[in-house]
Write a protein that holds these residues in place. Structure first.
Motif, PDB file in Angstrom:
ATOM      1  N   LEU A  16      24.874 -14.729  -5.938  1.00 15.52           N
ATOM      2  CA  LEU A  16      25.683 -13.614  -5.441  1.00 15.52           C
ATOM      3  C   LEU A  16      25.123 -13.058  -4.134  1.00 15.52           C
ATOM      4  O   LEU A  16      25.870 -12.688  -3.239  1.00 15.52           O
ATOM      5  N   LEU A  17      23.797 -13.013  -4.035  1.00 10.60           N
ATOM      6  CA  LEU A  17      23.176 -12.536  -2.800  1.00 10.60           C
ATOM      7  C   LEU A  17      23.445 -13.482  -1.627  1.00 10.60           C
ATOM      8  O   LEU A  17      23.424 -13.065  -0.473  1.00 10.60           O
ATOM      9  N   GLY A  18      23.690 -14.748  -1.927  1.00 11.03           N
ATOM     10  CA  GLY A  18      23.945 -15.732  -0.882  1.00 11.03           C
ATOM     11  C   GLY A  18      25.355 -15.695  -0.320  1.00 11.03           C
ATOM     12  O   GLY A  18      25.640 -16.336   0.689  1.00 11.03           O
ATOM     13  N   ILE A  19      26.244 -14.940  -0.936  1.00  8.98           N
ATOM     14  CA  ILE A  19      27.633 -14.898  -0.478  1.00  8.98           C
ATOM     15  C   ILE A  19      27.775 -14.221   0.887  1.00  8.98           C
ATOM     16  O   ILE A  19      28.431 -14.769   1.771  1.00  8.98           O
ATOM     17  N   PRO A  20      27.179 -13.050   1.112  1.00 12.48           N
ATOM     18  CA  PRO A  20      27.331 -12.459   2.451  1.00 12.48           C
ATOM     19  C   PRO A  20      26.614 -13.290   3.511  1.00 12.48           C
ATOM     20  O   PRO A  20      25.571 -13.888   3.239  1.00 12.48           O
ATOM     21  N   THR A  21      27.184 -13.319   4.692  1.00 12.60           N
ATOM     22  CA  THR A  21      26.536 -14.049   5.785  1.00 12.60           C
ATOM     23  C   THR A  21      25.391 -13.214   6.346  1.00 12.60           C
ATOM     24  O   THR A  21      25.259 -12.042   6.049  1.00 12.60           O
TER      25      THR A  21
END
Length: 97
Positions: A16-21
């Motif tokens: 989930l933390l990897g979703i934002p750029t």
């Protein structure tokens, strides 16, 4: 023997933390390693516990996030993949506790 689902929880949060750029590329490389290793561990556990459905789901996640022979997708596609994989990890936590 009950599954230890702590690693699935950690992998789900990391996904989930990897979703934002904005993360450095190394985060995504480490994410691949984390998810592939966690998926591989749960493939083994699911196989030993005769949970064939979970075994195949974790095989798919392990192959998709494999850092040795990576699958290259567009960022927009990875957002969906990361979200679905995170949900799978969270559901795995809930079902296996």
């Amino acid at each position: 023997m009950k599954n230890n689902t702590t690693f699935a929880l950690i992998a789900g949060i990391a996904l989930l933390l990897g979703i934002p750029t904005g993360w450095p590329y190394v985060y995504y490389q480490l994410l691949r390693w984390l998810v592939a290793i966690v998926g591989g561990v749960y493939v083994y556990q699911s196989y030993n516990e005769k949970e064939n459905g979970w075994m195949w789901v974790m095989i798919a996640i392990t192959v998709l996030f494999n850092p040795i022979a990576p699958v290259y997708l567009a960022k927009e596609t990875w957002v969906l993949v990361d979200f679905v994989a995170a949900v799978v990890m969270f559901v795995y936590c809930a079902k296996m506790k």
